[in-house]
Motif scaffolding. Structure first.
Motif, PDB file in Angstrom:
ATOM      1  N   ALA A 122      43.340 113.245  31.322  1.00 25.32           N
ATOM      2  CA  ALA A 122      43.644 114.679  31.338  1.00 25.32           C
ATOM      3  C   ALA A 122      44.752 115.011  30.352  1.00 25.32           C
ATOM      4  O   ALA A 122      44.679 116.018  29.634  1.00 25.32           O
ATOM      5  CB  ALA A 122      44.040 115.113  32.750  1.00 25.32           C
ATOM      6  N   GLU A 123      45.769 114.175  30.275  1.00 18.29           N
ATOM      7  CA  GLU A 123      46.867 114.430  29.341  1.00 18.29           C
ATOM      8  C   GLU A 123      46.373 114.422  27.898  1.00 18.29           C
ATOM      9  O   GLU A 123      46.724 115.309  27.107  1.00 18.29           O
ATOM     10  CB  GLU A 123      47.970 113.397  29.532  1.00 18.29           C
ATOM     11  N   THR A 124      45.560 113.431  27.541  1.00 15.28           N
ATOM     12  CA  THR A 124      45.082 113.333  26.158  1.00 15.28           C
ATOM     13  C   THR A 124      44.145 114.491  25.802  1.00 15.28           C
ATOM     14  O   THR A 124      44.071 114.891  24.638  1.00 15.28           O
ATOM     15  CB  THR A 124      44.355 112.002  25.913  1.00 15.28           C
ATOM     16  N   LYS A 125      43.465 115.051  26.795  1.00 17.06           N
ATOM     17  CA  LYS A 125      42.526 116.151  26.554  1.00 17.06           C
ATOM     18  C   LYS A 125      43.186 117.527  26.727  1.00 17.06           C
ATOM     19  O   LYS A 125      42.521 118.547  26.582  1.00 17.06           O
ATOM     20  CB  LYS A 125      41.342 116.045  27.521  1.00 17.06           C
ATOM     21  N   HIS A 126      44.476 117.542  27.014  1.00 11.99           N
ATOM     22  CA  HIS A 126      45.217 118.772  27.301  1.00 11.99           C
ATOM     23  C   HIS A 126      44.526 119.552  28.425  1.00 11.99           C
ATOM     24  O   HIS A 126      44.287 120.755  28.347  1.00 11.99           O
ATOM     25  CB  HIS A 126      45.350 119.659  26.059  1.00 11.99           C
ATOM     26  N   THR A 145      52.889 112.379  34.011  1.00 13.73           N
ATOM     27  CA  THR A 145      52.490 113.036  32.765  1.00 13.73           C
ATOM     28  C   THR A 145      52.826 114.523  32.875  1.00 13.73           C
ATOM     29  O   THR A 145      52.951 115.056  33.980  1.00 13.73           O
ATOM     30  CB  THR A 145      50.973 112.893  32.500  1.00 13.73           C
ATOM     31  N   PRO A 146      52.950 115.203  31.752  1.00 17.48           N
ATOM     32  CA  PRO A 146      53.295 116.635  31.798  1.00 17.48           C
ATOM     33  C   PRO A 146      52.154 117.527  32.271  1.00 17.48           C
ATOM     34  O   PRO A 146      52.359 118.728  32.460  1.00 17.48           O
ATOM     35  CB  PRO A 146      53.672 116.943  30.343  1.00 17.48           C
ATOM     36  N   ILE A 326      47.181 130.658  37.808  1.00 16.80           N
ATOM     37  CA  ILE A 326      46.394 131.244  36.713  1.00 16.80           C
ATOM     38  C   ILE A 326      46.531 132.766  36.736  1.00 16.80           C
ATOM     39  O   ILE A 326      46.724 133.408  35.699  1.00 16.80           O
ATOM     40  CB  ILE A 326      44.914 130.831  36.828  1.00 16.80           C
ATOM     41  N   GLU A 327      46.436 133.328  37.922  1.00 19.21           N
ATOM     42  CA  GLU A 327      46.543 134.775  38.070  1.00 19.21           C
ATOM     43  C   GLU A 327      47.899 135.286  37.596  1.00 19.21           C
ATOM     44  O   GLU A 327      47.984 136.296  36.889  1.00 19.21           O
ATOM     45  CB  GLU A 327      46.321 135.142  39.534  1.00 19.21           C
ATOM     46  N   LYS A 328      48.962 134.589  37.962  1.00 18.29           N
ATOM     47  CA  LYS A 328      50.301 135.011  37.568  1.00 18.29           C
ATOM     48  C   LYS A 328      50.551 134.794  36.074  1.00 18.29           C
ATOM     49  O   LYS A 328      51.205 135.612  35.418  1.00 18.29           O
ATOM     50  CB  LYS A 328      51.349 134.252  38.386  1.00 18.29           C
ATOM     51  N   ALA A 329      50.027 133.675  35.542  1.00 16.77           N
ATOM     52  CA  ALA A 329      50.247 133.347  34.129  1.00 16.77           C
ATOM     53  C   ALA A 329      49.305 134.109  33.209  1.00 16.77           C
ATOM     54  O   ALA A 329      49.529 134.161  31.995  1.00 16.77           O
ATOM     55  CB  ALA A 329      50.074 131.844  33.916  1.00 16.77           C
ATOM     56  N   LYS A 330      48.233 134.670  33.782  1.00 10.88           N
ATOM     57  CA  LYS A 330      47.163 135.337  33.013  1.00 10.88           C
ATOM     58  C   LYS A 330      46.554 134.388  31.982  1.00 10.88           C
ATOM     59  O   LYS A 330      46.183 134.780  30.869  1.00 10.88           O
ATOM     60  CB  LYS A 330      47.686 136.611  32.340  1.00 10.88           C
ATOM     61  N   SER A 331      46.452 133.124  32.378  1.00  6.96           N
ATOM     62  CA  SER A 331      45.941 132.101  31.470  1.00  6.96           C
ATOM     63  C   SER A 331      45.572 130.868  32.270  1.00  6.96           C
ATOM     64  O   SER A 331      46.189 130.587  33.306  1.00  6.96           O
ATOM     65  CB  SER A 331      47.018 131.738  30.440  1.00  6.96           C
ATOM     66  N   ASP A 332      44.546 130.135  31.799  1.00  8.12           N
ATOM     67  CA  ASP A 332      44.235 128.853  32.418  1.00  8.12           C
ATOM     68  C   ASP A 332      44.642 127.682  31.530  1.00  8.12           C
ATOM     69  O   ASP A 332      44.269 126.535  31.798  1.00  8.12           O
ATOM     70  CB  ASP A 332      42.756 128.757  32.796  1.00  8.12           C
ATOM     71  N   ASP A 333      45.412 127.972  30.471  1.00  2.00           N
ATOM     72  CA  ASP A 333      45.939 126.895  29.636  1.00  2.00           C
ATOM     73  C   ASP A 333      46.884 126.034  30.471  1.00  2.00           C
ATOM     74  O   ASP A 333      47.728 126.561  31.215  1.00  2.00           O
ATOM     75  CB  ASP A 333      46.673 127.456  28.424  1.00  2.00           C
ATOM     76  N   VAL A 334      46.762 124.722  30.364  1.00  2.00           N
ATOM     77  CA  VAL A 334      47.503 123.817  31.232  1.00  2.00           C
ATOM     78  C   VAL A 334      49.014 124.029  31.129  1.00  2.00           C
ATOM     79  O   VAL A 334      49.726 123.967  32.146  1.00  2.00           O
ATOM     80  CB  VAL A 334      47.114 122.344  30.953  1.00  2.00           C
ATOM     81  N   SER A 335      49.520 124.299  29.941  1.00  3.61           N
ATOM     82  CA  SER A 335      50.967 124.498  29.781  1.00  3.61           C
ATOM     83  C   SER A 335      51.438 125.734  30.535  1.00  3.61           C
ATOM     84  O   SER A 335      52.487 125.721  31.189  1.00  3.61           O
ATOM     85  CB  SER A 335      51.325 124.612  28.293  1.00  3.61           C
ATOM     86  N   ASP A 336      50.654 126.818  30.446  1.00  3.41           N
ATOM     87  CA  ASP A 336      51.009 128.054  31.134  1.00  3.41           C
ATOM     88  C   ASP A 336      50.941 127.882  32.652  1.00  3.41           C
ATOM     89  O   ASP A 336      51.813 128.367  33.389  1.00  3.41           O
ATOM     90  CB  ASP A 336      50.064 129.187  30.702  1.00  3.41           C
ATOM     91  N   VAL A 337      49.907 127.196  33.110  1.00  5.67           N
ATOM     92  CA  VAL A 337      49.717 127.012  34.552  1.00  5.67           C
ATOM     93  C   VAL A 337      50.798 126.103  35.129  1.00  5.67           C
ATOM     94  O   VAL A 337      51.363 126.379  36.198  1.00  5.67           O
ATOM     95  CB  VAL A 337      48.309 126.455  34.845  1.00  5.67           C
ATOM     96  N   MET A 338      51.107 125.019  34.426  1.00  4.96           N
ATOM     97  CA  MET A 338      52.146 124.108  34.901  1.00  4.96           C
ATOM     98  C   MET A 338      53.494 124.806  34.970  1.00  4.96           C
ATOM     99  O   MET A 338      54.245 124.637  35.946  1.00  4.96           O
ATOM    100  CB  MET A 338      52.235 122.884  33.990  1.00  4.96           C
ATOM    101  N   LYS A 339      53.803 125.596  33.974  1.00  4.47           N
ATOM    102  CA  LYS A 339      55.066 126.332  33.957  1.00  4.47           C
ATOM    103  C   LYS A 339      55.155 127.271  35.146  1.00  4.47           C
ATOM    104  O   LYS A 339      56.204 127.379  35.807  1.00  4.47           O
ATOM    105  CB  LYS A 339      55.202 127.114  32.652  1.00  4.47           C
ATOM    106  N   GLN A 340      54.044 127.953  35.449  1.00  2.00           N
ATOM    107  CA  GLN A 340      54.029 128.893  36.573  1.00  2.00           C
ATOM    108  C   GLN A 340      54.185 128.168  37.903  1.00  2.00           C
ATOM    109  O   GLN A 340      54.938 128.585  38.785  1.00  2.00           O
ATOM    110  CB  GLN A 340      52.722 129.681  36.555  1.00  2.00           C
TER     111      GLN A 340
END
Length: 409
Positions: A122-126, A145-146, A326-340
């Protein structure tokens, strides 16, 4: 020429429909491939199938249903597969999901070897991984992993909550019967640490090839040790068989206490209150804890005709909070979701006072429970008495001891 007004009307209607769809899907939302896809990789037919398996798939479905089947106006889909408790099988499926099926998050992963392999892919595939079924500490420590979260439990918390009180009650000498793979080793090593810290001693251990069915030789060694407590460091069908065989060999009648290092409500149901009654162990969820847990449990029972395990309730919680993020971040990008996820409180039917730390571990209240004896149980599935609630910051390994490179020290 007379067709032009109709063409204008048709164009206006089409534009209005597009505008309404865009509004429904949320202004500025960034959803990859126009769908949020969740992969549940679990043990469908193996020794952990009752603890996770079909129940974890159902728990995921319930979370998606509660979200209305959509997030930010985009559909949420689920795929599932059996990892067969083999890291190579699990890895192949995870790669296929990410590369071909555009899965956004792989979750459950109820085997530590499978989880460790999947989270690296998952990490290598972002992409994101959420471990709800595996408990090796290294998942959120040296192998963190991040893009990974460990949601339900780990062997540190199980060992700390589940051994120290028993030592204080007089069980000073221990013997371990341990599954010979990463999860079992972690349960034994963490347990030894807390037993000794509480003033106890581990007299010895036997490791059996996982999965197993005949525990007679290991039980005889445990009896010969004369230990006060025999810790069974395994789970699922192996745990059930070891406890039953221990009873047959007179382990408890001989004055030794059987201690499950990871036990679930379906294990208790299978073993029966006659044989399991009085056992104490650490839990991360009980269906009858409060109204939120009972509400989820009722939905789960309607679909499965049994109450959820902690791992299945944790799978529901992880899915629900993933969609919330995802709803709060308005994104399903892993970096955005993890941050949220690392900034929002986690409070639901499973998690009480939860928060996601920088190492990816979701810490929450843990419980020391005791199995009721037959005469104490007043209804079906009325199996536990909660003896103690342990706050997450007291139950889980402190960040100061973490080997996760993401942790700032």
């Amino acid at each position: 020429m007379k067709r032009f007004p109709y063409a204008k009307v048709g164009l206006a209607a089409a534009l209005a429909a597009i505008s309404l769809q865009a509004g429904a899907q949320g202004a500025g939302a960034r959803i990859s491939d126009g769908v949020v896809k969740i992969g549940v990789l679990t043990d469908v037919n193996g020794p952990f199938m009752d603890n996770v398996g079909r129940g974890s798939i159902v728990a995921t479905e319930i979370a998606i249903e509660e979200f209305g089947g959509k997030v930010l106006g985009y559909p949420v889909q689920m795929v599932s597969a059996d990892h067969q408790n083999k890291a190579d099988v699990g890895s192949a499926r995870v790669r296929e999901w990410f590369d071909r099926d555009k899965v956004d998050v792989v979750t459950e992963l109820g085997n530590s070897a499978v989880a460790l392999a999947a989270m690296k892919i998952a990490e290598t595939k972002h992409r994101m991984s959420i471990v709800t079924g595996a408990g090796a500490v290294r998942i959120s420590s040296e192998d963190c992993t991040p893009t990974n979260l460990q949601w339900v439990y780990d062997t540190y918390a199980l060992a700390k909550v589940g051994t120290q009180s028993i030592v204080r009650k007089g069980a000073k000498n221990w013997y371990y019967l341990t599954a010979d793979y990463a999860f079992g080793h972690s349960l034994e090593n963490d347990g030894k640490q807390f037993i000794e810290a509480a003033g106890g001693k581990v007299l010895g251990s036997s490791r059996y090839p996982f999965p197993g069915s005949d525990f007679s030789s290991y039980i005889l060694k445990a009896q010969a040790s004369k230990a006060n407590a025999v810790a069974i460091a395994t789970a699922g069908l192996d745990l059930q068989n070891a406890i039953k065989q221990g009873r047959e060999f007179g382990l408890v009648e001989g004055g030794q206490q059987a201690v499950a290092m990871l036990m679930s409500i379906v294990d208790v149901n299978s073993i029966g209150l006659k044989d399991a009654g009085g056992m104490m162990f650490a839990e991360s969820f009980y269906w009858d804890l409060d109204e939120a847990s009972r509400k989820f449990a009722r939905k789960f029972f309607e679909k499965t005709k049994r109450m959820p395990t902690a791992l299945q309730a944790g799978q529901y919680s992880a899915t629900l909070n993933y969609l919330r993020a995802i709803e709060k971040a308005k994104s399903d990008d892993v970096s955005d979701v993890m941050k949220q996820l690392k900034t929002m409180p986690i409070q639901d039917a499973f998690a009480k006072n939860g928060k996601v730390r920088e190492d990816g571990k979701m810490v929450h209240d843990m419980y020391l429970v005791q199995v009721k004896k037959p005469q104490e149980s007043k209804a079906p599935w009325d199996y536990y008495t909660v003896l103690e609630t342990v706050p997450g910051d007291k139950a889980f390994q402190p960040l100061s001891e973490s080997k996760c490179p993401l942790v700032r020290k």
